[in-house]
Design a protein around this motif. Structure first.
Motif, PDB file in Angstrom:
ATOM      1  N   LEU A  47      45.741  34.948  54.695  1.00 39.63           N
ATOM      2  CA  LEU A  47      45.527  36.747  54.746  1.00 39.63           C
ATOM      3  C   LEU A  47      46.922  37.297  54.036  1.00 39.63           C
ATOM      4  O   LEU A  47      46.106  38.093  53.038  1.00 39.63           O
ATOM      5  CB  LEU A  47      46.242  37.332  56.420  1.00 39.63           C
ATOM      6  N   GLY A  48      47.786  36.306  53.394  1.00 40.88           N
ATOM      7  CA  GLY A  48      48.161  36.698  52.380  1.00 40.88           C
ATOM      8  C   GLY A  48      47.224  36.157  50.955  1.00 40.88           C
ATOM      9  O   GLY A  48      47.098  37.005  49.544  1.00 40.88           O
ATOM     10  N   ASP A  49      46.264  35.065  50.606  1.00 39.29           N
ATOM     11  CA  ASP A  49      45.734  34.669  49.713  1.00 39.29           C
ATOM     12  C   ASP A  49      44.891  36.108  49.877  1.00 39.29           C
ATOM     13  O   ASP A  49      44.481  36.309  48.166  1.00 39.29           O
ATOM     14  CB  ASP A  49      45.517  33.902  50.443  1.00 39.29           C
ATOM     15  N   HIS A  50      43.789  37.033  50.870  1.00 42.47           N
ATOM     16  CA  HIS A  50      43.560  38.130  51.143  1.00 42.47           C
ATOM     17  C   HIS A  50      44.232  39.303  50.601  1.00 42.47           C
ATOM     18  O   HIS A  50      43.382  40.436  48.999  1.00 42.47           O
ATOM     19  CB  HIS A  50      42.506  38.348  51.735  1.00 42.47           C
ATOM     20  N   LEU A  51      45.268  39.284  50.624  1.00 44.74           N
ATOM     21  CA  LEU A  51      46.085  40.915  50.267  1.00 44.74           C
ATOM     22  C   LEU A  51      46.199  40.580  48.869  1.00 44.74           C
ATOM     23  O   LEU A  51      46.357  41.089  47.674  1.00 44.74           O
ATOM     24  CB  LEU A  51      47.384  40.466  50.890  1.00 44.74           C
ATOM     25  N   GLU A  52      46.236  39.124  48.223  1.00 40.03           N
ATOM     26  CA  GLU A  52      46.932  39.199  46.444  1.00 40.03           C
ATOM     27  C   GLU A  52      45.517  39.290  45.814  1.00 40.03           C
ATOM     28  O   GLU A  52      45.103  39.245  45.115  1.00 40.03           O
ATOM     29  CB  GLU A  52      46.526  37.339  46.202  1.00 40.03           C
ATOM     30  N   ALA A  53      43.887  38.930  46.665  1.00 42.99           N
ATOM     31  CA  ALA A  53      42.787  39.422  46.408  1.00 42.99           C
ATOM     32  C   ALA A  53      42.473  40.738  45.828  1.00 42.99           C
ATOM     33  O   ALA A  53      42.243  40.766  44.792  1.00 42.99           O
ATOM     34  CB  ALA A  53      41.420  38.185  46.860  1.00 42.99           C
ATOM     35  N   LEU A  54      43.077  41.814  46.951  1.00 41.97           N
ATOM     36  CA  LEU A  54      42.740  43.116  47.522  1.00 41.97           C
ATOM     37  C   LEU A  54      43.714  43.754  45.705  1.00 41.97           C
ATOM     38  O   LEU A  54      43.447  44.599  45.169  1.00 41.97           O
ATOM     39  CB  LEU A  54      43.282  43.494  48.403  1.00 41.97           C
ATOM     40  N   SER A  55      45.173  42.669  45.729  1.00 42.48           N
ATOM     41  CA  SER A  55      46.226  43.434  44.806  1.00 42.48           C
ATOM     42  C   SER A  55      45.316  43.008  43.560  1.00 42.48           C
ATOM     43  O   SER A  55      45.521  44.265  42.097  1.00 42.48           O
ATOM     44  CB  SER A  55      47.245  42.765  44.872  1.00 42.48           C
ATOM     45  N   LEU A  56      44.025  42.305  43.250  1.00 40.97           N
ATOM     46  CA  LEU A  56      44.540  41.805  41.735  1.00 40.97           C
ATOM     47  C   LEU A  56      42.923  42.823  41.769  1.00 40.97           C
ATOM     48  O   LEU A  56      43.557  43.441  40.165  1.00 40.97           O
ATOM     49  CB  LEU A  56      43.701  40.029  41.827  1.00 40.97           C
ATOM     50  N   TRP A  57      42.330  42.982  42.880  1.00 37.06           N
ATOM     51  CA  TRP A  57      40.680  44.334  43.075  1.00 37.06           C
ATOM     52  C   TRP A  57      41.360  45.777  42.609  1.00 37.06           C
ATOM     53  O   TRP A  57      41.309  46.898  41.134  1.00 37.06           O
ATOM     54  CB  TRP A  57      39.916  44.058  43.541  1.00 37.06           C
ATOM     55  N   GLN A  58      43.051  46.028  42.682  1.00 37.85           N
ATOM     56  CA  GLN A  58      43.515  47.169  42.788  1.00 37.85           C
ATOM     57  C   GLN A  58      44.459  46.976  41.286  1.00 37.85           C
ATOM     58  O   GLN A  58      43.329  48.046  40.516  1.00 37.85           O
ATOM     59  CB  GLN A  58      44.292  47.130  43.592  1.00 37.85           C
ATOM     60  N   ALA A  59      44.644  46.405  40.756  1.00 36.15           N
ATOM     61  CA  ALA A  59      45.037  46.514  39.449  1.00 36.15           C
ATOM     62  C   ALA A  59      44.083  46.855  38.411  1.00 36.15           C
ATOM     63  O   ALA A  59      44.216  47.396  37.520  1.00 36.15           O
ATOM     64  CB  ALA A  59      45.905  45.008  39.179  1.00 36.15           C
ATOM     65  N   GLN A  60      42.655  45.773  38.438  1.00 35.55           N
ATOM     66  CA  GLN A  60      41.584  45.875  37.599  1.00 35.55           C
ATOM     67  C   GLN A  60      40.587  46.848  37.943  1.00 35.55           C
ATOM     68  O   GLN A  60      40.453  47.882  35.995  1.00 35.55           O
ATOM     69  CB  GLN A  60      40.763  44.671  38.161  1.00 35.55           C
ATOM     70  N   ALA A  61      41.191  47.638  38.767  1.00 34.70           N
ATOM     71  CA  ALA A  61      40.219  49.184  39.181  1.00 34.70           C
ATOM     72  C   ALA A  61      40.587  49.995  38.384  1.00 34.70           C
ATOM     73  O   ALA A  61      40.406  51.174  37.625  1.00 34.70           O
ATOM     74  CB  ALA A  61      40.441  49.673  40.552  1.00 34.70           C
TER      75      ALA A  61
END
Length: 268
Positions: free
Chosen positions: A251-265
């Protein structure tokens, strides 16, 4: 590297390839290509009961090399790997401490010499002809071949499993809903060296992040349908124990992935 628009499926497995796998054979053409191109990367921890059987299935593919990363093993796993002399292509990297759930992938990728990498877990015995499906998909244009997630029964709510829900949410967010909960976090899977270079091989130790980058870059990510493996009661119990301890990490890994997506968006 050529990509396909998000939401588009990757190349389908040709009927001929499916027939070969169904008949339980790996063609001589596949074996010859494997000898030149395929690196099999296996992570081993407390897997003394299964590692030799996993190595035997891997060897049937006739790969260029088998890279084994043993870490934090307190049983006889390393002893079994070192005693396995049937394969001259075996390369072993041993660490006395546990590397974590997925760090071994990045280590194996760093050492791999082939241009297609097949990642396996030593706790799960998958028949060689099933493994070849992932490899063949990469030979035929796929950048990353994932295990197709088994469909959830209509009566089962996916929300009962937060990790599966997170996998589906990430794929939906990146406009690849047809992937369902197929994930680079699940083994086996295969990928090309070029795909790893595009993602950044160091990201492989966080599978959700690696998958998010791959989908953002519109790499060809294809689910591969395989037969459901038979799992012994002991293996199932061990897998359940691993799942219970790694769920929060996933779950932490997926939160990190979502954070990456948000930053790039935000940067767009």
């Amino acid at each position: 590297m050529n990509g396909v628009p998000n939401g588009k499926k990757g190349p389908k497995e040709p009927a001929k390839g499916r027939k070969v796998a169904k008949n339980g054979r790996i063609s001589d053409v596949d074996k010859l290509e494997n000898q030149d191109r395929l690196s099999i990367i296996i992570g081993v921890e407390q897997d003394e009961d299964t590692i030799v059987k996993v190595l035997k299935q891997a060897e049937k593919l006739c790969p260029l090399e088998i890279v084994v990363v043993v870490h934090g093993s307190h049983d006889r796993s390393l002893e079994h790997v070192l005693a396995y002399s049937a394969s001259p292509v075996l390369r072993v990297f041993a660490y006395p401490y546990a590397l974590g759930e997925d760090v071994w992938r990045a280590i194996g990728a760093r050492e791999a010499a082939g241009d297609v990498w097949l990642f396996l877990g030593a706790e799960q015995i998958v028949a060689a002809q099933q493994l070849q499906l992932f490899v063949r998909s990469c030979y035929r244009g796929t950048d990353i071949a994932l295990r197709q997630a088994h469909a959830f029964p209509a009566s089962e709510k996916i929300g009962q499993d937060p990790v599966e829900l997170a996998k589906c949410f990430l794929n939906n967010l990146l406009e690849r809903s047809e992937l369902g909960s197929s994930s680079m976090g699940d083994l086996p899977f295969a990928m090309t060296r070029e795909a790893a270079a595009s993602i950044g091989a160091h990201h492989l130790f966080v599978p959700a992040v690696a998958q998010a980058i791959a989908l953002q870059k519109e790499l060809r990510v294809t689910p591969v349908r395989t037969a459901k493996e038979r799992v012994s009661a002991k293996a199932a119990k061990a897998e359940q124990a691993r799942d219970s301890t790694s769920a929060l990490t996933d779950l932490g890994d997926h939160l990190e992935a979502l954070s990456l997506w948000q930053a790039q968006a935000k940067d767009k």
